[in-house]
Design a protein around this motif. Sequence first.
Motif, PDB file in Angstrom:
ATOM      1  N   ARG A  48      36.967   8.118  55.345  1.00  0.00           N
ATOM      2  CA  ARG A  48      38.203   8.223  56.097  1.00  0.00           C
ATOM      3  C   ARG A  48      39.426   8.265  55.111  1.00  0.00           C
ATOM      4  N   ASP A  49      40.371   8.911  55.537  1.00  0.00           N
ATOM      5  CA  ASP A  49      41.510   9.087  54.819  1.00  0.00           C
ATOM      6  C   ASP A  49      41.435   9.058  53.269  1.00  0.00           C
ATOM      7  N   ASN A  50      40.294  10.068  52.910  1.00  0.00           N
ATOM      8  CA  ASN A  50      40.049  10.250  51.501  1.00  0.00           C
ATOM      9  C   ASN A  50      39.584   9.037  50.670  1.00  0.00           C
ATOM     10  N   VAL A  70      36.042   8.834  46.906  1.00  0.00           N
ATOM     11  CA  VAL A  70      34.824   9.933  47.473  1.00  0.00           C
ATOM     12  C   VAL A  70      34.044  10.271  46.182  1.00  0.00           C
ATOM     13  N   ALA A  71      35.000  10.816  45.227  1.00  0.00           N
ATOM     14  CA  ALA A  71      34.168  11.264  44.191  1.00  0.00           C
ATOM     15  C   ALA A  71      33.105  10.311  43.526  1.00  0.00           C
ATOM     16  N   GLU A  72      32.100  10.734  43.040  1.00  0.00           N
ATOM     17  CA  GLU A  72      31.035   9.946  42.359  1.00  0.00           C
ATOM     18  C   GLU A  72      31.331   9.421  41.120  1.00  0.00           C
ATOM     19  N   GLY A  73      30.755   8.438  40.681  1.00  0.00           N
ATOM     20  CA  GLY A  73      31.192   7.647  39.482  1.00  0.00           C
ATOM     21  C   GLY A  73      31.359   6.271  39.498  1.00  0.00           C
ATOM     22  N   LYS A  74      31.773   5.616  38.390  1.00  0.00           N
ATOM     23  CA  LYS A  74      31.720   4.217  38.504  1.00  0.00           C
ATOM     24  C   LYS A  74      33.166   4.024  38.294  1.00  0.00           C
ATOM     25  N   VAL A 105      42.757   3.317  45.846  1.00  0.00           N
ATOM     26  CA  VAL A 105      41.773   3.954  45.530  1.00  0.00           C
ATOM     27  C   VAL A 105      41.884   5.448  44.906  1.00  0.00           C
ATOM     28  N   PRO A 106      43.029   6.288  45.379  1.00  0.00           N
ATOM     29  CA  PRO A 106      43.404   7.621  44.823  1.00  0.00           C
ATOM     30  C   PRO A 106      43.549   7.410  43.239  1.00  0.00           C
ATOM     31  N   LEU A 107      43.878   6.213  42.824  1.00  0.00           N
ATOM     32  CA  LEU A 107      44.167   5.876  41.300  1.00  0.00           C
ATOM     33  C   LEU A 107      42.796   5.809  40.793  1.00  0.00           C
ATOM     34  N   GLY A 108      41.846   5.512  41.360  1.00  0.00           N
ATOM     35  CA  GLY A 108      40.556   5.306  40.573  1.00  0.00           C
ATOM     36  C   GLY A 108      39.997   4.133  40.753  1.00  0.00           C
TER      37      GLY A 108
END
Length: 576
Positions: A5-7, A32-36, A90-93
């Motif tokens: 939801r919402d990226n 959303v992107a895979e990774g740690k 979250v968009p900042l990783g």
Amino acid sequence: MAVERDNMLIDWDVGITMDDGVVVRADVFRPVAEGKSPVLLTYGPYAKGLSFQKGYPSAWQNMIASHPDVAFGSTNKYQNWEVVDPEKWVPLGYVCVRVDSRGTGRSPGYVDHFSPRETRDFYQCIEWAGVQPWSNGNVGLNGISYYAINQWHVASLQPPHLKAMCIWEGAADWYRDMTHHGGILSTFWANWCDMQVKTVQYGLGERGPRSVVTGALVCGDETLSDAALARNRASFGDEIVAHPLDDDYHKARSPDWSKVTVPFLSAANWGGQGLHPRGNFEGFVRAASTQKWLECHGLEHWTHFYTDYGRELQRRFFDFHLKGEANGWDDQPKVQLQVRHVDKFVERHEADWPLPSTRWTRFHLDPRNQSLSLQPPPEGSEISFSADGDGLTFMSQPFSEETEITGPLAANLRISSSTEDADLFLVFRVFTADLREIIFLGAIDPHTPVAQGWLRASHRKLDEKLSRPYRPYHSHDEVQPLQPGIPVDLAVELWPTSIVVPKGYRIALSVRGKDYMWQASTGAKLSNFKNELLGCGPFLHDDPRDRPRRLFAGTTTLHLDREGCCNILLPVVQSR
């Protein structure tokens, strides 16, 4: 199963099992992107499913009306009281984890705020987050007030995956900062429990609210009786009353500064008198961490946590410590202040606290015309006031030049009482040339004075090792009754503050027998507090169990002499 939801990928109500089998519940917001990714975690009692807008409507509306940057760039659907907005992190990783503390929200169990059990739970949540498949092993803590206070406590346990903390207006010492100001009981916590915790206790079930995002019951799927709810929580106000000295109960809910070694950013509020500044300054000065920074600002205590100013400061700190980014944070000056003027704040950086350029200056109480003077009175005298009344105010002459006062303050008073005790409420104030008091928008109350201090005369014993001339430190480990009519010397701590006094303005010290009141009625209230905001916010000292009239309704006398035994020590900052 995570939903997108919402990226963000969102895991609702994830169970984290504690060492005694209790399962606390968390919401996890991740990229959303895979990774740690590094983790920002909060653990506290305000219910992760209760939206900011629904739970604290007056605070939310006031904030976004004055600071539109708070709401900009987010749907604001996931806003919660005093924790980060995941849509901006979250968009900042970052992964954002919100845990409902034991017994609150959707986490079952017994509610016992700031207890060793709760701190162990917090430790175990940090260690859980550090080993999840979406975690890079670096956990940071970031939140306001409760979500900041308990950071100091869990840091004392040194969880291995805890790598950085942002303590935004977080008191620390359960006795001195929170429950007993100068030994005088604060009624805040009992009222707070009624208004902000009982209303979201686990077990309210169908009697409680539903999440506006998921539709789930905010306070768990069980609906318990009032009697069952009461059995599942500590009688918080009564427990505090039962511990009038700084005993093991308080020490177990306070940090061990020698064990706080994690890097941290400590953010205080000049207007937080009664709860929000002292612990942040004490932590910066006393914690064993070698990487520590101090910031201090104004306005309501939740506002700058969410504004671009505060959020960008937090981001730089966490990007450096949790991501290892070379962003220049290692060159950040140790102290960043929003220096307070009567009409604005001016940012300045400093090397240490108290400020190295401080010129410690004593103003003496002069009884002849109730003035503050740089010179002691020419002769000794006495002046008395009703011990449960408005007391006396000592005022300076108009300042001949603009003068900055930034730092901790301390008053030295010689007093006697007609009874075996006396409570002193000290208020440091600023007045215009025509004697109108300047008040400020504080952390909670919009009518706050410049600084406040408190002391119960029978608690005058000092810890000589920890005391400083500018910050007396009281032991609070025994009661030393007064002998009626016999003077004693008191050193009174006033909490740190900042004010640039304009030319022509005056400073004043009020010595009172009860809480400061700006005026009899203001009409100001917030949805999460019981009382009208008259100058002290909800941080009042009016429990008759703690202040029986036989001890605290007599007459208090100030004894002033030519040696200047009654004075206030001010941190005057040299102009640049």
